[in-house]
Design a protein around this motif. Structure first.
Motif, short mmCIF file in Angstrom:
data_model
loop_
_atom_site.label_atom_id
_atom_site.label_comp_id
_atom_site.label_asym_id
_atom_site.label_seq_id
_atom_site.Cartn_x
_atom_site.Cartn_y
_atom_site.Cartn_z
N GLN A 107 -79.06 30.65 -51.64
CA GLN A 107 -78.94 31.86 -50.84
C GLN A 107 -78.45 33.02 -51.70
OE1 GLN A 107 -78.42 31.07 -46.78
NE2 GLN A 107 -76.76 32.54 -46.56
N ALA A 108 -77.50 32.75 -52.59
CA ALA A 108 -77.01 33.81 -53.48
C ALA A 108 -78.10 34.26 -54.44
CB ALA A 108 -75.79 33.32 -54.25
N SER B 134 -80.47 36.38 -52.48
CA SER B 134 -79.84 37.67 -52.16
C SER B 134 -79.82 38.59 -53.37
CB SER B 134 -78.41 37.45 -51.65
OG SER B 134 -78.40 36.72 -50.46
N ASN B 135 -79.57 38.01 -54.53
CA ASN B 135 -79.53 38.84 -55.73
C ASN B 135 -80.92 39.34 -56.13
OD1 ASN B 135 -76.75 38.95 -56.16
ND2 ASN B 135 -76.75 36.90 -57.04
N TYR C 257 -83.04 40.21 -53.85
CA TYR C 257 -83.16 41.36 -52.95
C TYR C 257 -82.33 42.54 -53.45
CZ TYR C 257 -85.22 38.13 -49.54
OH TYR C 257 -86.02 37.21 -48.89
N ASN C 258 -81.13 42.25 -53.97
CA ASN C 258 -80.31 43.32 -54.53
C ASN C 258 -81.02 44.05 -55.67
OD1 ASN C 258 -78.02 43.00 -52.91
ND2 ASN C 258 -77.14 41.44 -54.23
N SER D 46 -87.88 39.61 -54.99
CA SER D 46 -87.89 38.53 -54.01
C SER D 46 -88.10 37.20 -54.71
CB SER D 46 -89.02 38.76 -53.00
OG SER D 46 -89.32 37.59 -52.29
N GLY E 234 -80.94 28.92 -43.66
CA GLY E 234 -81.00 29.77 -44.84
C GLY E 234 -81.29 28.90 -46.04
N TYR F 291 -85.28 30.45 -48.21
CA TYR F 291 -85.52 31.68 -48.96
C TYR F 291 -86.67 31.55 -49.95
CZ TYR F 291 -81.53 34.24 -47.16
OH TYR F 291 -80.67 34.92 -46.34
#
Length: 386
Positions: A207-208, A211-212, A214-215, A219, A293, A297
């Motif tokens: 998940q991290a 997310s990173n 996305y940051n 993707s 989650g 992803y």
């Protein structure tokens, strides 16, 4: 998530709202809460809004080729990863080994401009050119092996025991890639980011990592999709391969990757997907793995469900030959979701007068596996369509 965790989470959200109220922030109605999964209280309304307006049959576009272009463009947009950047594959061929009717070798290539990836490449003995299979590994929350789940790791004794145990658990003790090579197929298997040479990732890091991405305006799922399409292109440019006869084959997450790659790449003439096809709305029910989650992803393209369902994306590959197998006892894919997806797929291929090119089957006595009898049927199907 335990019942205690769910109750605690709900209490936290409601309590936070109460604290805002006590602090003088105006609120109206009930406070928002997280339930079942966790899902938001209002998830039924969000689910009802998923009408998939770009699906074939829903879309106002009535010309199928124009629809394919529009649908693929929407998927491409949702990947949030740059399209083909023209980076040369620049393959470097490594250690070779002759084995039981085929040659095994490692090849390192650039699937994107960012990273070099090591792959296993199997080539039948003989003059060629041969039909080929892009073989795509599963998730399974097991990251120490990726391509080794499907190709016996002759190059790494430390991974062999792990790979053999995985093959025994899901593939009747077979290595699917080696079986295909014996049957006369060139086979390419790579690691997705996080597995094998590109890992191992820990389960709770997924998940991290996503997310990173996305940051960073990118993707994780989009990267995997781009790499798989590029891998198909690599196979197509090999002299040993008949570029008109390339299929993608995968199990579990690899099945998702197979039909997704067929939707995105014209280098694939067919695809076989074992144990990954469903309707999204029917899959998103309490207790389903996708609600956690983490692993989800790798298959999550933000915003795409506002336009297309999973079978709608797979239908971009129509009317090419496609195979979808599901286990009747598979806990990951509820029967309602499989039925909805199969009905959608059947309608699309029927509209193209190509229903005979679509092979749909549910194995009522099997769960989430790709055992020998399923493999044999896939192999026979590949021989027929390629």
């Amino acid at each position: 998530m335990s019942v205690h965790d769910r109750v605690g989470r709900r209490a936290f959200v409601v309590g936070s709202g109460a604290a805002l109220l006590a602090g003088g922030v105006a609120t109206t109605g009930a406070q928002a809460a997280v339930v079942d999964g966790p899902l938001p209280d209002f998830h039924p309304a969000l689910k009802a809004a998923l009408t998939f307006p770009l699906a074939w049959g829903n879309s106002p576009i009535r010309d199928f080729r124009a629809w394919r272009r529009a649908a693929r463009a929407k998927v491409e947009e949702a990947l949030i990863v740059d399209r083909e950047d023209g980076t040369p594959y620049a393959p470097e061929f490594g250690r070779r080994d002759e084995h039981d009717g085929y040659r095994r070798e490692l090849v390192t290539l650039s699937l994107t401009r960012h990273e070099r990836v090591r792959a296993a490449l199997l080539t039948p003995h003989g003059p060629g050119p041969f039909p080929a299979v892009l073989l795509l590994h599963d998730h399974g929350a097991k990251f120490d092996i990726g391509k080794e789940k499907l190709v016996r790791p002759w190059y790494d004794d430390t991974r062999l025991a792990s790979a053999e145990a995985w093959a025994a658990r899901y593939f009747s003790g077979r290595f699917v890639g080696d079986e295909l090579a014996r049957r006369g197929y060139v086979v390419l298997a790579t690691d997705a980011l996080g597995w094998g040479d590109r890992g191992p990732l820990a389960y709770d890091q997924q998940q991290a990592l996503a997310s990173n991405f996305y940051n960073l305006g990118s993707s994780l799922a989009g990267l995997m999709a781009r790499e798989d399409a590029r891998a198909a292109g690599f196979l197509a440019q090999l002299d040993r391969v008949d570029r008109r006869r390339i299929a993608a084959v995968g199990f579990s997450m690899g099945a998702f990757r197979a039909w997704q790659a067929a939707a995105l790449s014209d280098d694939l003439a067919a695809a076989a997907a074992v144990c990954w096809m469903t309707g999204l709305r029917e899959m998103m029910v309490p207790g389903n793995n996708t609600l956690r989650g983490q692993s989800a992803y790798y298959m999550l393209h933000p915003g795409l469900p506002r336009h297309l369902d999973f079978p709608d994306v797979a239908s971009i590959a129509a009317p090419r030959p496609m195979l979808f197998f599901d286990g009747g006892l598979d806990p990951l894919f509820p029967a309602d979701g499989v039925r909805v997806a199969h009905d959608k797929l059947r309608a699309v291929w029927r509209s193209r007068h190509a229903e005979e090119r679509l092979h749909l089957k549910t194995w009522p006595d099997l769960g989430h596996v790709f055992v020998d009898r399923m493999q044999d049927e896939v192999f026979t199907w590949l021989d027929t369509v390629l």
